[in-house]
Scaffold this motif. Structure first.
Motif, PDB file in Angstrom:
ATOM      1  N   ALA A 230      40.443  59.007  -7.686  1.00  0.00           N
ATOM      2  CA  ALA A 230      40.189  58.949  -9.122  1.00  0.00           C
ATOM      3  C   ALA A 230      40.916  57.768  -9.729  1.00  0.00           C
ATOM      4  O   ALA A 230      41.917  57.279  -9.198  1.00  0.00           O
ATOM      5  CB  ALA A 230      40.645  60.248  -9.794  1.00  0.00           C
ATOM      6  N   GLY A 231      40.391  57.295 -10.867  1.00  0.00           N
ATOM      7  CA  GLY A 231      41.020  56.206 -11.599  1.00  0.00           C
ATOM      8  C   GLY A 231      41.638  56.713 -12.882  1.00  0.00           C
ATOM      9  O   GLY A 231      41.076  57.604 -13.538  1.00  0.00           O
ATOM     10  N   ASP A 232      42.774  56.138 -13.265  1.00  0.00           N
ATOM     11  CA  ASP A 232      43.443  56.627 -14.469  1.00  0.00           C
ATOM     12  C   ASP A 232      42.891  56.009 -15.752  1.00  0.00           C
ATOM     13  O   ASP A 232      43.396  56.294 -16.844  1.00  0.00           O
ATOM     14  CB  ASP A 232      44.959  56.443 -14.367  1.00  0.00           C
ATOM     15  N   ALA A 233      41.828  55.193 -15.630  1.00  0.00           N
ATOM     16  CA  ALA A 233      41.168  54.649 -16.826  1.00  0.00           C
ATOM     17  C   ALA A 233      39.743  55.191 -16.956  1.00  0.00           C
ATOM     18  O   ALA A 233      38.920  54.610 -17.662  1.00  0.00           O
ATOM     19  CB  ALA A 233      41.150  53.126 -16.768  1.00  0.00           C
ATOM     20  N   ASP A 234      39.460  56.288 -16.284  1.00  0.00           N
ATOM     21  CA  ASP A 234      38.110  56.868 -16.291  1.00  0.00           C
ATOM     22  C   ASP A 234      37.874  57.603 -17.608  1.00  0.00           C
ATOM     23  O   ASP A 234      38.565  58.572 -17.924  1.00  0.00           O
ATOM     24  CB  ASP A 234      37.961  57.834 -15.114  1.00  0.00           C
ATOM     25  N   ALA A 235      36.877  57.151 -18.378  1.00  0.00           N
ATOM     26  CA  ALA A 235      36.557  57.770 -19.662  1.00  0.00           C
ATOM     27  C   ALA A 235      35.414  58.777 -19.545  1.00  0.00           C
ATOM     28  O   ALA A 235      35.038  59.387 -20.545  1.00  0.00           O
ATOM     29  CB  ALA A 235      36.191  56.687 -20.680  1.00  0.00           C
ATOM     30  N   ALA A 255      41.658  51.903 -12.680  1.00  0.00           N
ATOM     31  CA  ALA A 255      40.250  52.038 -12.299  1.00  0.00           C
ATOM     32  C   ALA A 255      39.487  52.898 -13.299  1.00  0.00           C
ATOM     33  O   ALA A 255      39.955  53.959 -13.715  1.00  0.00           O
ATOM     34  CB  ALA A 255      40.128  52.640 -10.907  1.00  0.00           C
ATOM     35  N   GLY A 256      38.305  52.419 -13.673  1.00  0.00           N
ATOM     36  CA  GLY A 256      37.409  53.192 -14.504  1.00  0.00           C
ATOM     37  C   GLY A 256      36.393  53.944 -13.666  1.00  0.00           C
ATOM     38  O   GLY A 256      36.436  53.932 -12.429  1.00  0.00           O
ATOM     39  N   HIS A 257      35.438  54.553 -14.324  1.00  0.00           N
ATOM     40  CA  HIS A 257      34.513  55.452 -13.644  1.00  0.00           C
ATOM     41  C   HIS A 257      33.635  54.742 -12.621  1.00  0.00           C
ATOM     42  O   HIS A 257      33.353  55.286 -11.552  1.00  0.00           O
ATOM     43  CB  HIS A 257      33.632  56.149 -14.683  1.00  0.00           C
ATOM     44  N   PHE A 258      33.203  53.516 -12.944  1.00  0.00           N
ATOM     45  CA  PHE A 258      32.222  52.845 -12.092  1.00  0.00           C
ATOM     46  C   PHE A 258      32.847  51.911 -11.058  1.00  0.00           C
ATOM     47  O   PHE A 258      32.132  51.313 -10.255  1.00  0.00           O
ATOM     48  CB  PHE A 258      31.209  52.091 -12.958  1.00  0.00           C
ATOM     49  N   ASP A 259      34.170  51.810 -11.059  1.00  0.00           N
ATOM     50  CA  ASP A 259      34.838  50.951 -10.079  1.00  0.00           C
ATOM     51  C   ASP A 259      34.541  51.387  -8.646  1.00  0.00           C
ATOM     52  O   ASP A 259      34.473  50.555  -7.733  1.00  0.00           O
ATOM     53  CB  ASP A 259      36.351  50.967 -10.301  1.00  0.00           C
TER      54      ASP A 259
END
Length: 281
Positions: A230-235, A255-259
């Motif tokens: 998981a990424g800690d910038a996932d909105a 990392a965001g959702h689409f990374d």
């Protein structure tokens, strides 16, 4: 699967000019937290074959094969794309991911399936499609795939499906990429993907509690070698979805959702590393 069904699969294959990809595509490094538009703009090669696993037009898998031949059969990554379970988002946005994995030496069995808005899609038809697609794995050995070395992975809603479908199958690992692990908690949110959860289920949690329980990974016995990334910038999928008792989790900073589905990101590199680690065990 019967030899007759295997013959049918072979006959319904759509074969590209070569069994593997011959022109390598470069995916330069990019900053973290990429957008869906960035993922959609990526170049990709074509799958080596498209193989039906059912009668519906959406019940097929795309088989990607490594570009270079090797003495041994290629290990397999089975991939389930995301998209909030909605038919607005199809397999196409993960073609770059499959291309990059094949260039890394993996075979990829990427599953398309019926989604919310498709006849027969939604709960439980969508999960039934994934399970049917997994039944075809053994027959992929006919294409130079090592069906004994398999990692099952899914992104977002595809991660939810991967966790549910894995069961006790002998996968080297099951990897959830920004996976939705608690559909009841997720449905209580207000972003567009969270509100799509009840559409997928066809009800609210309090209306069909048994169905929601059956569809909820955190209330099921998960595969013993499950890993959540998981990424800690996932909105889109909150970090809380990666906190599951007894399950290993790795957090990719920034990392965001689409990374996870963009081959140029550090998150994708972490995913590849985890696949390699699992296959080496």
């Amino acid at each position: 699967m019967s030899s007759m069904m295997l013959l049918q699969l072979l006959m319904t294959s759509v074969v590209s000019a070569q069994s593997g990809n011959t022109t390598e595509i470069s995916y330069p490094r990019v900053a973290a937290d990429v957008t869906f538009a960035q993922v959609q703009s990526l170049s990709a090669s074509r799958p080596a074959r498209q193989i039906a696993y059912g009668d519906d037009a959406l019940q097929f898998g795309e088989l990607w094969l490594p570009a270079t031949s090797a003495a041994d059969d290629a290990p397999l990554v089975v991939f389930i794309h995301g998209g909030c379970w909605l038919n607005a988002y199809d397999i196409g946005h993960t073609h770059a991911l499959s291309t990059a994995l094949a260039q890394q030496g993996f075979a990829v069995w990427s599953l398309e399936y019926r989604r919310t808005g498709d006849q027969g899609g939604g709960w439980p038809g969508t999960l039934q499609d994934i399970r049917a697609g997994l039944l075809a794995i053994d027959d992929l050995s006919a294409f130079g795939v090592d069906a004994s070395r398999v990692v099952l992975a899914g992104h977002s809603a595809g991660g939810h499906l991967a966790l549910l479908a894995a069961g006790d199958q002998p996968f080297k690992a099951v990897i959830g990429l920004a996976a939705i692990t608690d559909v009841i908690e997720y449905a209580a949110g207000s972003n567009s993907c969270q509100t799509a959860t009840s559409q997928f289920m066809g009800s609210q949690p309090e209306e069909q509690a048994d169905e929601w329980r059956a569809a909820n990974p955190v209330q099921q016995r998960l595969h013993p070698r499950t890993l959540l990334l998981a990424g800690d910038a996932d909105a889109i999928v909150p970090l809380s979805q990666a906190q599951v008792a007894g399950i290993s989790t790795l957090i990719q900073p920034g990392a965001g959702h689409f990374d996870w589905v963009h081959p140029g990101t550090p998150a994708f590199n972490l995913f590849v590393q985890m696949v390699r680690n699992a296959l080496s065990q």
